[in-house]
Design a protein around this motif. Structure first.
Motif, PDB file in Angstrom:
ATOM      1  N   PHE A 198      77.669 -23.006 102.131  1.00 44.98           N
ATOM      2  CA  PHE A 198      78.486 -22.101 102.927  1.00 44.98           C
ATOM      3  C   PHE A 198      79.944 -22.153 102.476  1.00 44.98           C
ATOM      4  N   CYS A 199      80.404 -23.341 102.121  1.00 44.86           N
ATOM      5  CA  CYS A 199      81.771 -23.485 101.639  1.00 44.86           C
ATOM      6  C   CYS A 199      81.962 -22.716 100.336  1.00 44.86           C
ATOM      7  N   GLU A 200      81.021 -22.852  99.409  1.00 49.54           N
ATOM      8  CA  GLU A 200      81.096 -22.121  98.134  1.00 49.54           C
ATOM      9  C   GLU A 200      81.157 -20.615  98.376  1.00 49.54           C
ATOM     10  N   GLN A 201      80.282 -20.137  99.242  1.00 53.37           N
ATOM     11  CA  GLN A 201      80.213 -18.703  99.500  1.00 53.37           C
ATOM     12  C   GLN A 201      81.473 -18.197 100.185  1.00 53.37           C
ATOM     13  N   LEU A 202      82.010 -18.997 101.112  1.00 48.68           N
ATOM     14  CA  LEU A 202      83.252 -18.607 101.780  1.00 48.68           C
ATOM     15  C   LEU A 202      84.397 -18.544 100.779  1.00 48.68           C
ATOM     16  N   MET A 203      84.470 -19.499  99.880  1.00 45.10           N
ATOM     17  CA  MET A 203      85.521 -19.492  98.854  1.00 45.10           C
ATOM     18  C   MET A 203      85.429 -18.236  97.988  1.00 45.10           C
ATOM     19  N   ILE A 204      84.227 -17.871  97.583  1.00 47.51           N
ATOM     20  CA  ILE A 204      84.040 -16.672  96.768  1.00 47.51           C
ATOM     21  C   ILE A 204      84.440 -15.425  97.537  1.00 47.51           C
ATOM     22  N   ALA A 205      84.029 -15.349  98.812  1.00 43.60           N
ATOM     23  CA  ALA A 205      84.357 -14.168  99.618  1.00 43.60           C
ATOM     24  C   ALA A 205      85.867 -14.044  99.811  1.00 43.60           C
ATOM     25  N   LEU A 206      86.544 -15.170 100.051  1.00 46.89           N
ATOM     26  CA  LEU A 206      87.998 -15.144 100.213  1.00 46.89           C
ATOM     27  C   LEU A 206      88.681 -14.724  98.917  1.00 46.89           C
ATOM     28  N   GLY A 210      91.002 -11.066  97.813  1.00 48.32           N
ATOM     29  CA  GLY A 210      92.408 -11.193  97.471  1.00 48.32           C
ATOM     30  C   GLY A 210      93.103 -12.369  98.119  1.00 48.32           C
ATOM     31  N   ARG A 211      92.372 -13.369  98.538  1.00 50.39           N
ATOM     32  CA  ARG A 211      92.951 -14.509  99.252  1.00 50.39           C
ATOM     33  C   ARG A 211      92.665 -15.805  98.501  1.00 50.39           C
ATOM     34  N   GLN A 212      93.183 -15.902  97.292  1.00 49.73           N
ATOM     35  CA  GLN A 212      92.938 -17.067  96.452  1.00 49.73           C
ATOM     36  C   GLN A 212      93.457 -18.347  97.096  1.00 49.73           C
ATOM     37  N   ALA A 213      94.667 -18.304  97.657  1.00 49.53           N
ATOM     38  CA  ALA A 213      95.246 -19.507  98.260  1.00 49.53           C
ATOM     39  C   ALA A 213      94.364 -20.022  99.403  1.00 49.53           C
ATOM     40  N   ASP A 214      93.869 -19.101 100.221  1.00 50.59           N
ATOM     41  CA  ASP A 214      92.990 -19.508 101.322  1.00 50.59           C
ATOM     42  C   ASP A 214      91.694 -20.117 100.789  1.00 50.59           C
ATOM     43  N   ALA A 215      91.158 -19.538  99.713  1.00 52.30           N
ATOM     44  CA  ALA A 215      89.929 -20.064  99.118  1.00 52.30           C
ATOM     45  C   ALA A 215      90.130 -21.495  98.633  1.00 52.30           C
ATOM     46  N   LEU A 216      91.248 -21.758  97.980  1.00 49.62           N
ATOM     47  CA  LEU A 216      91.520 -23.106  97.486  1.00 49.62           C
ATOM     48  C   LEU A 216      91.817 -24.071  98.628  1.00 49.62           C
ATOM     49  N   ASP A 217      92.403 -23.563  99.709  1.00 54.00           N
ATOM     50  CA  ASP A 217      92.645 -24.409 100.870  1.00 54.00           C
ATOM     51  C   ASP A 217      91.334 -24.829 101.522  1.00 54.00           C
ATOM     52  N   VAL A 218      90.364 -23.915 101.581  1.00 51.76           N
ATOM     53  CA  VAL A 218      89.038 -24.252 102.100  1.00 51.76           C
ATOM     54  C   VAL A 218      88.424 -25.379 101.273  1.00 51.76           C
ATOM     55  N   TYR A 219      88.575 -25.298  99.947  1.00 54.24           N
ATOM     56  CA  TYR A 219      88.039 -26.343  99.071  1.00 54.24           C
ATOM     57  C   TYR A 219      88.714 -27.680  99.346  1.00 54.24           C
ATOM     58  N   ARG A 220      90.051 -27.686  99.473  1.00 54.79           N
ATOM     59  CA  ARG A 220      90.774 -28.940  99.689  1.00 54.79           C
ATOM     60  C   ARG A 220      90.354 -29.590 101.006  1.00 54.79           C
ATOM     61  N   ARG A 221      90.176 -28.785 102.048  1.00 57.49           N
ATOM     62  CA  ARG A 221      89.752 -29.333 103.334  1.00 57.49           C
ATOM     63  C   ARG A 221      88.324 -29.877 103.259  1.00 57.49           C
ATOM     64  N   MET A 222      87.472 -29.181 102.519  1.00 61.96           N
ATOM     65  CA  MET A 222      86.092 -29.637 102.356  1.00 61.96           C
ATOM     66  C   MET A 222      86.059 -30.961 101.591  1.00 61.96           C
ATOM     67  N   VAL A 241      82.930 -23.727  91.446  1.00 61.16           N
ATOM     68  CA  VAL A 241      83.510 -22.567  92.127  1.00 61.16           C
ATOM     69  C   VAL A 241      85.029 -22.693  92.173  1.00 61.16           C
ATOM     70  N   GLU A 242      85.527 -23.903  92.487  1.00 57.50           N
ATOM     71  CA  GLU A 242      86.979 -24.092  92.488  1.00 57.50           C
ATOM     72  C   GLU A 242      87.558 -23.794  91.114  1.00 57.50           C
ATOM     73  N   SER A 243      86.905 -24.316  90.065  1.00 57.95           N
ATOM     74  CA  SER A 243      87.394 -24.096  88.707  1.00 57.95           C
ATOM     75  C   SER A 243      87.394 -22.618  88.346  1.00 57.95           C
ATOM     76  N   HIS A 248      90.485 -17.624  87.383  1.00 53.68           N
ATOM     77  CA  HIS A 248      90.234 -16.194  87.625  1.00 53.68           C
ATOM     78  C   HIS A 248      89.025 -15.691  86.824  1.00 53.68           C
ATOM     79  N   ASP A 249      87.941 -16.423  86.926  1.00 53.08           N
ATOM     80  CA  ASP A 249      86.719 -16.063  86.200  1.00 53.08           C
ATOM     81  C   ASP A 249      86.272 -14.666  86.610  1.00 53.08           C
ATOM     82  N   PRO A 250      86.136 -13.726  85.655  1.00 52.45           N
ATOM     83  CA  PRO A 250      85.734 -12.359  86.009  1.00 52.45           C
ATOM     84  C   PRO A 250      84.351 -12.275  86.633  1.00 52.45           C
TER      85      PRO A 250
END
Length: 264
Positions: A198-206, A210-222, A241-243, A248-250
């Motif tokens: 769920f964390c991986e999927q949330l990061m991808i969706a964020l 257009g919310r890269q910072a939020d996606a990386l914040d989710v990873y740091r908290r996890m 996923v973080e990497s 900015h993997d297309p």
């Protein structure tokens, strides 16, 4: 034909509407026989499930009385049925449930089917799983779990529900519906904070919203939560996923036929 529902409070429906199964012991008996999905349950297993440590003095007679009561109830609901649904076998008691009559069995069947679907049929997979997940009306047995057999079955069905959610989110993300599932993913991650998928999927969706910072914040908290609660590091899939987000993997924003989720 009867319809049995246990993905929520126990329900039995007839062609004319719902039927009530009254009494905790009767509900536990029905639930235990249902989760066996057509396999016999021993008398000892039923007694333990129904009474736990408060076993009546004459447990065999007490169980038989409840089985007879259930037979009469089901016979009244299906007066045209030639034989009883509840039968006695050398290995125990069995409740006959035909295909399509138990919501939990149909749910599991659909999830297994979805697991074998082609990744290129994301629309069909998402539609199939949305229908399956709609069968859930609340916790298994409506929060009346019964004994060990029912509790184990409830945990198994709940795990299938988590798997169905993951598969459905995968399909929706492949279809580019990142924004549409963002709230659901955030809720799933909040409710199951140690479930990495769920964390991986949330990061991808964020990220795709257009919310890269939020996606990386989710990873740091996890990562912090995994370390503090379990003493472990994020899985290789979560780190990938973080990497991918950092570089900015297309593949993260591919179309419906992409394999973006193979990153994870």
């Amino acid at each position: 034909m009867l319809k049995f529902s246990i993905l929520g409070a126990l329900q039995v429906r007839t062609v004319s509407g719902p039927a009530e199964i009254s009494g905790d012991l009767q509900r536990t008996l029905v639930q235990t026989l249902l989760v066996s999905e057509g396999q016999p349950v021993s008398g000892e297993g039923l007694v333990e499930e129904m009474w736990g440590e408060a076993v009546p003095d004459n447990q065999a007679n007490a169980l038989q009385a409840h089985v007879s009561r259930l037979r009469r109830k089901l016979k009244a609901l299906e007066p045209g049925r030639p034989v009883s649904r509840v039968t006695i076998h050398p290995s125990g008691y069995r409740l006959t449930v035909e295909e399509g009559e138990l919501d939990a069995a149909e749910f599991v069947r659909t999830v297994r089917e979805a697991e074998s679907c082609s990744p290129y049929d994301a629309e069909g997979t998402a539609r199939m799983l949305r229908g399956a997940l709609s069968l859930w009306r609340g916790p298994v047995f409506g929060g009346f779990p019964g004994g060990t057999l029912c509790q184990l079955a409830g945990a198994r069905y709940e795990e299938y529900r988590m798997r169905a959610m993951e598969l459905r989110f995968d399909a929706e993300l492949r279809l580019g519906r990142h924004a549409a599932v963002l709230a659901e993913l955030a809720e799933a991650h909040a409710n199951h904070p140690l479930r990495e998928r769920f964390c991986e999927q949330l990061m991808i969706a964020l990220y795709c919203s257009g919310r890269q910072a939020d996606a990386l914040d989710v990873y740091r908290r996890m990562r912090r939560q995994l370390d503090e609660e379990l003493g472990i590091q994020p899985s290789p899939a979560l780190r990938r996923v973080e990497s991918a987000i950092l570089r900015h993997d297309p593949a993260l924003v591919g179309d419906a036929r992409s394999t973006l989720l193979q990153i994870a």
